[in-house]
Design a protein around this motif. Sequence first.
Motif, PDB file in Angstrom:
ATOM      1  N   ILE A 107      56.736  33.081  -4.470  1.00  0.00           N
ATOM      2  CA  ILE A 107      56.170  31.777  -3.549  1.00  0.00           C
ATOM      3  C   ILE A 107      56.658  32.130  -2.022  1.00  0.00           C
ATOM      4  O   ILE A 107      57.831  32.758  -1.932  1.00  0.00           O
ATOM      5  N   SER A 108      55.537  32.114  -1.971  1.00  0.00           N
ATOM      6  CA  SER A 108      56.186  32.384   0.266  1.00  0.00           C
ATOM      7  C   SER A 108      55.847  31.257   0.711  1.00  0.00           C
ATOM      8  O   SER A 108      55.562  30.157   0.244  1.00  0.00           O
ATOM      9  N   ALA A 109      57.043  30.917   1.833  1.00  0.00           N
ATOM     10  CA  ALA A 109      57.587  30.515   2.577  1.00  0.00           C
ATOM     11  C   ALA A 109      56.806  30.211   3.911  1.00  0.00           C
ATOM     12  O   ALA A 109      56.300  29.556   4.119  1.00  0.00           O
ATOM     13  N   PHE A 110      55.579  31.312   4.518  1.00  0.00           N
ATOM     14  CA  PHE A 110      54.659  30.657   4.842  1.00  0.00           C
ATOM     15  C   PHE A 110      53.174  30.265   4.319  1.00  0.00           C
ATOM     16  O   PHE A 110      52.314  30.724   3.828  1.00  0.00           O
ATOM     17  N   GLN A 111      53.601  29.249   4.025  1.00  0.00           N
ATOM     18  CA  GLN A 111      52.563  28.454   3.819  1.00  0.00           C
ATOM     19  C   GLN A 111      52.017  26.682   3.859  1.00  0.00           C
ATOM     20  O   GLN A 111      53.934  26.330   4.762  1.00  0.00           O
ATOM     21  N   PRO A 112      51.318  25.497   3.713  1.00  0.00           N
ATOM     22  CA  PRO A 112      51.166  24.195   4.087  1.00  0.00           C
ATOM     23  C   PRO A 112      52.049  24.033   3.670  1.00  0.00           C
ATOM     24  O   PRO A 112      52.439  23.288   4.502  1.00  0.00           O
ATOM     25  N   GLN A 113      52.798  24.244   2.508  1.00  0.00           N
ATOM     26  CA  GLN A 113      53.826  23.268   2.036  1.00  0.00           C
ATOM     27  C   GLN A 113      55.166  23.611   2.080  1.00  0.00           C
ATOM     28  O   GLN A 113      56.792  23.552   1.511  1.00  0.00           O
ATOM     29  N   SER A 114      55.957  24.686   3.316  1.00  0.00           N
ATOM     30  CA  SER A 114      56.297  25.301   3.746  1.00  0.00           C
ATOM     31  C   SER A 114      57.619  24.843   3.602  1.00  0.00           C
ATOM     32  O   SER A 114      58.867  25.005   2.575  1.00  0.00           O
ATOM     33  N   ARG A 115      58.133  23.835   3.903  1.00  0.00           N
ATOM     34  CA  ARG A 115      59.794  22.591   3.739  1.00  0.00           C
ATOM     35  C   ARG A 115      59.848  22.125   2.677  1.00  0.00           C
ATOM     36  O   ARG A 115      60.805  22.636   2.370  1.00  0.00           O
ATOM     37  N   LYS A 152      65.315  32.833 -14.137  1.00  0.00           N
ATOM     38  CA  LYS A 152      65.583  33.829 -12.960  1.00  0.00           C
ATOM     39  C   LYS A 152      64.896  34.067 -12.439  1.00  0.00           C
ATOM     40  O   LYS A 152      63.512  34.369 -12.168  1.00  0.00           O
ATOM     41  N   THR A 153      65.337  34.092 -11.157  1.00  0.00           N
ATOM     42  CA  THR A 153      64.861  33.809  -9.473  1.00  0.00           C
ATOM     43  C   THR A 153      65.460  34.138  -8.425  1.00  0.00           C
ATOM     44  O   THR A 153      66.728  34.104  -8.409  1.00  0.00           O
ATOM     45  N   TYR A 154      65.225  35.093  -7.610  1.00  0.00           N
ATOM     46  CA  TYR A 154      66.091  35.457  -6.514  1.00  0.00           C
ATOM     47  C   TYR A 154      64.849  34.900  -4.848  1.00  0.00           C
ATOM     48  O   TYR A 154      64.063  35.059  -5.067  1.00  0.00           O
ATOM     49  N   ALA A 155      66.338  34.256  -4.279  1.00  0.00           N
ATOM     50  CA  ALA A 155      65.640  34.779  -2.694  1.00  0.00           C
ATOM     51  C   ALA A 155      65.918  35.621  -1.886  1.00  0.00           C
ATOM     52  O   ALA A 155      67.030  35.779  -1.852  1.00  0.00           O
ATOM     53  N   VAL A 156      64.725  35.886  -1.148  1.00  0.00           N
ATOM     54  CA  VAL A 156      64.454  37.105  -0.775  1.00  0.00           C
ATOM     55  C   VAL A 156      64.585  36.700   0.733  1.00  0.00           C
ATOM     56  O   VAL A 156      63.624  35.828   1.186  1.00  0.00           O
ATOM     57  N   GLU A 157      65.187  37.409   1.677  1.00  0.00           N
ATOM     58  CA  GLU A 157      64.554  37.241   2.973  1.00  0.00           C
ATOM     59  C   GLU A 157      63.729  37.774   4.173  1.00  0.00           C
ATOM     60  O   GLU A 157      62.679  37.356   4.637  1.00  0.00           O
ATOM     61  N   ASP A 158      63.084  38.978   3.687  1.00  0.00           N
ATOM     62  CA  ASP A 158      62.121  39.827   3.834  1.00  0.00           C
ATOM     63  C   ASP A 158      61.054  38.561   3.631  1.00  0.00           C
ATOM     64  O   ASP A 158      60.224  38.094   2.317  1.00  0.00           O
ATOM     65  N   GLN A 159      59.800  39.222   4.163  1.00  0.00           N
ATOM     66  CA  GLN A 159      58.179  38.899   3.780  1.00  0.00           C
ATOM     67  C   GLN A 159      57.721  39.637   3.131  1.00  0.00           C
ATOM     68  O   GLN A 159      57.458  40.459   3.206  1.00  0.00           O
ATOM     69  N   ILE A 160      57.045  39.177   2.316  1.00  0.00           N
ATOM     70  CA  ILE A 160      56.985  39.774   0.727  1.00  0.00           C
ATOM     71  C   ILE A 160      55.103  39.136   0.545  1.00  0.00           C
ATOM     72  O   ILE A 160      55.093  38.402   0.591  1.00  0.00           O
ATOM     73  N   LYS A 161      54.552  39.983   0.758  1.00  0.00           N
ATOM     74  CA  LYS A 161      52.482  39.689   0.628  1.00  0.00           C
ATOM     75  C   LYS A 161      52.387  39.113  -1.143  1.00  0.00           C
ATOM     76  O   LYS A 161      53.505  40.404  -2.376  1.00  0.00           O
ATOM     77  N   GLY A 162      51.881  38.392  -1.475  1.00  0.00           N
ATOM     78  CA  GLY A 162      51.336  37.620  -2.662  1.00  0.00           C
ATOM     79  C   GLY A 162      49.977  38.383  -3.570  1.00  0.00           C
ATOM     80  O   GLY A 162      49.342  39.186  -2.020  1.00  0.00           O
ATOM     81  N   LEU A 163      49.473  38.790  -4.223  1.00  0.00           N
ATOM     82  CA  LEU A 163      48.214  39.566  -4.819  1.00  0.00           C
ATOM     83  C   LEU A 163      47.400  38.465  -4.489  1.00  0.00           C
ATOM     84  O   LEU A 163      47.544  37.275  -5.255  1.00  0.00           O
ATOM     85  N   PRO A 164      46.251  38.701  -4.356  1.00  0.00           N
ATOM     86  CA  PRO A 164      45.742  37.466  -4.714  1.00  0.00           C
ATOM     87  C   PRO A 164      44.621  37.071  -6.057  1.00  0.00           C
ATOM     88  O   PRO A 164      44.888  35.545  -6.182  1.00  0.00           O
ATOM     89  N   ASP A 165      44.911  37.786  -6.995  1.00  0.00           N
ATOM     90  CA  ASP A 165      44.984  37.080  -8.122  1.00  0.00           C
ATOM     91  C   ASP A 165      45.768  35.938  -8.746  1.00  0.00           C
ATOM     92  O   ASP A 165      47.498  36.427  -9.117  1.00  0.00           O
ATOM     93  N   LYS A 166      45.456  34.695  -9.036  1.00  0.00           N
ATOM     94  CA  LYS A 166      46.076  34.208  -9.163  1.00  0.00           C
ATOM     95  C   LYS A 166      46.185  33.488 -10.902  1.00  0.00           C
ATOM     96  O   LYS A 166      47.202  32.970 -11.455  1.00  0.00           O
ATOM     97  N   THR A 167      46.027  34.143 -11.188  1.00  0.00           N
ATOM     98  CA  THR A 167      45.528  34.323 -12.804  1.00  0.00           C
ATOM     99  C   THR A 167      47.248  33.532 -13.713  1.00  0.00           C
ATOM    100  O   THR A 167      48.010  35.009 -13.844  1.00  0.00           O
TER     101      THR A 167
END
Length: 834
Positions: free
Chosen positions: A430-438, A470-485
């Motif tokens: 889940i990237s923070a760079f998205q419309p629902q970031s806040r 099991k979840t981690y919060a990471v400070e780096d920006q990581i790109k997602g893959l286009p396939d969302k299946t």
Amino acid sequence: MIPAIFILLLNISSQTIKTPGEFLGYEPGTQFTFHHRAVEYFRYVAEVSALAEYREYGKTYEGRPLGVCIVSSEENLANLEEYRKNNLIKTGLLEGEFTGKQVPFIWLAYNVHGNESAGMETAMKTLYTLVTRSYPGSDEWLRTCIIIIDPCQNPDGRDLFANRYRNSQALIQNPDGKSWEHNQGWPGARSNHYFFDLNRDWTWQTQTESTQRLALYNQFMPQVHADFHEMGAESTFFFPPGAEPWHEVITPWQHEFHKLMGKGNAQLFDEKSRLYFTKENYDLFCPSFGDTWPLFNGAVGFTYEQGGGGYSGLSLKLETGDTLTLKKRIDGHFTATMATLRVACENRTRLLEEFNRFFSDNMNKPSFRYKSIIIKGSNDKNSLEDLFSLLTKNQIRYSYAGNTGKKYKGFDYLANAEGEVTIEKGDFLISAFQPQSRFMQVLFETDSKASDSLSYDLTAWALPYAYNIKTYAVEDQIKGLPDKTIPETVMNHTDTGKPYGYIVDYTGFNTLKFISALTRKNIRARYSLKPFTSGGKNFNRGSFIIARGDNSNAGNKIDAVVTELANKYQVVLNRAETGMVEKGKDFGSEYSPVVKKSNVAILCGDGISAGPAGELWYMFERELDYPVSLINISNRENLDFSGYDVLLLVSGNYSKIRDTIVDFAKKGGRVVAFENAIQMFASDKSTSLSKAIATRTEELKASELKVKSDDPSLLKKFGDEDRHLLSERSAGSIYKVVVDTTNPFGFGLGREWFVMKRTQAYPFLPRGNNIGYITDNKPVAGFAGYKYQKLIKNTLVIGSEKTGNGEVIYITEDPYFRAYWKSGRALVWNTVFR
Ligand SMILES: [Zn+2]
């Protein structure tokens, strides 16, 4: 060219729209309107006025329609779709070309609590006022804004209230608060069919009313959302600004607009010499509500509270000697409605600018310290699906994580510590760079930042704990893959080779749904108390075995039935060739007990908390599809528990039927006592729990925790009273629970489970089983007072003990809190069927 006769007709029709009073046949405020009549009025107005459009958006559990009127100028309504799309394009939630036209959407929502009934009455008056443009400035409001009016967010609760009131009301209006019409009994009409408080359900959307309403909301994404409530009858009126604490993601503009709205309201209330207060009680922190949820979704959200509520009836004599009438309550909400529209319209340019900025900031410069949330793909499939369903309802985007094989430093939620994560194929992002970031920040922040610790409701809600994933919060920006299946579908094929049986590993709640569905079809399943190996595959404790030999009744149909249900619930069937295992205990061993086909009763009625009872009712009916009886204990003389296997006792007072319950358990029944229902057994000297509490009390007396008579801590200031109370409680904080994974009641919870901790501390049981317990002072998230923290280490959360031929299970908290604490369902299931 429109013929003159039509113009004449149009003019006449706008002048001849019936007032609510003319339509209903009584003066507003002199009777509580039934919900269907208000719907008829809304439909009627939409039919006769060109300025309103009625839109039905769903049905309640009891079948009542949910609908809104969209009110604006004819021109705006003609271009509604364009305005709607443009608004969404500006949020980034919809792709498309912005055509340059944008006007604010203002959403007015009434009567989310059924018995706060001035709301729906006010909505009718508001609608009439707007379509007749009869309030100063209203013509401009309609030209420049689009107003959405939801007259009643909770029709089932509202009608329960109205029916009961009419059922009990005196012929002559009776302001005597002691009379029946002012005291309606169990359950309160505040909630919906399943006794849920819909104003605690915004983010979680467990209830059909919330899900359908917010699906409509998401189609518009208003700039302003006002939610109209009522509080205690002796209180005056509350309008914004909201109280501390404010959540830190709320923007400076949202703060400022709260102040502007406060001034606008004060002006109209001053003109009428009405009393009010601001900045108290109603804080803006937890995302459950009709003010915070819109705030986190880019709107300015407000709560209004008129003094009144169900107890007030049509009129009520107050302590001051004044009489509070429904008419006066309607006037309060109507005044606040007009102020809302006026202030919103005056500030419309800024509202739009700031709304657009909110979303562009979300996408381009997120405020969350963590830019990426990594969710391990190895989590229980069903828990992941539940989480993704919640994210989708809240328009929060997720995808598969890119950068496979790379290692990152990050916060490990379940360990509650800094850690490391290596991204594997199938992990989610889940990237923070998205419309629902806040909003995503609010739901995943590791430590919720409030400007004050005195909150109206919860102080923690981080999703990884509620779902135990099991979840981690990471400070780096990581790109997602286009396939969302999302995890592929399971497809089992009917085995015609008459296998000895089937083995099903536990992979989450769907496994339990599957087993319960089999049970309902009289197909017997067993579960293993020990890990085992069969066909070269290892299975965990708690795995299920469906043996042909257990189900001779089903004959050869068994394979088809099992396969069909397994596919329905997306469960993988493993074929077993033999009942003899390679490692562990064989299928026919006493270590493989049969799943019980339990007859379950939930006790309800006077003295019992309706909310938690409703949660269980909802879970059995709507999540598990398993029948359950609600037994109303108010009917004491006829209580008979003989047909039941399990009694579920949620928080409440059972003192009047204590003997009947204890007798049921001693004769071989199972009683599951939640939260303070435990008190019934704590006060029974024969129980292990009672002995443990006595010992604990003695120890505390002797310990340093004892307060001496001259202790300076006793010198509390009157003005600090709330804060002293806080030191002794947990304000909805999250604690880690260590689980005995060998106990069948703990199966499916994992080694460590998390609980929303709200009650007192209970000691370990000297005899019986301590199945889940807290071993830390501090919560993993949220606020717990310092005195509370001292007492909570090494205390019980889940325990059981024998009594006579039966058994009592203690669960000191609400494990399935508000039906969104999904990880707790397995515990409830275990206590009923294992
Ligand atoms: Zn309310």
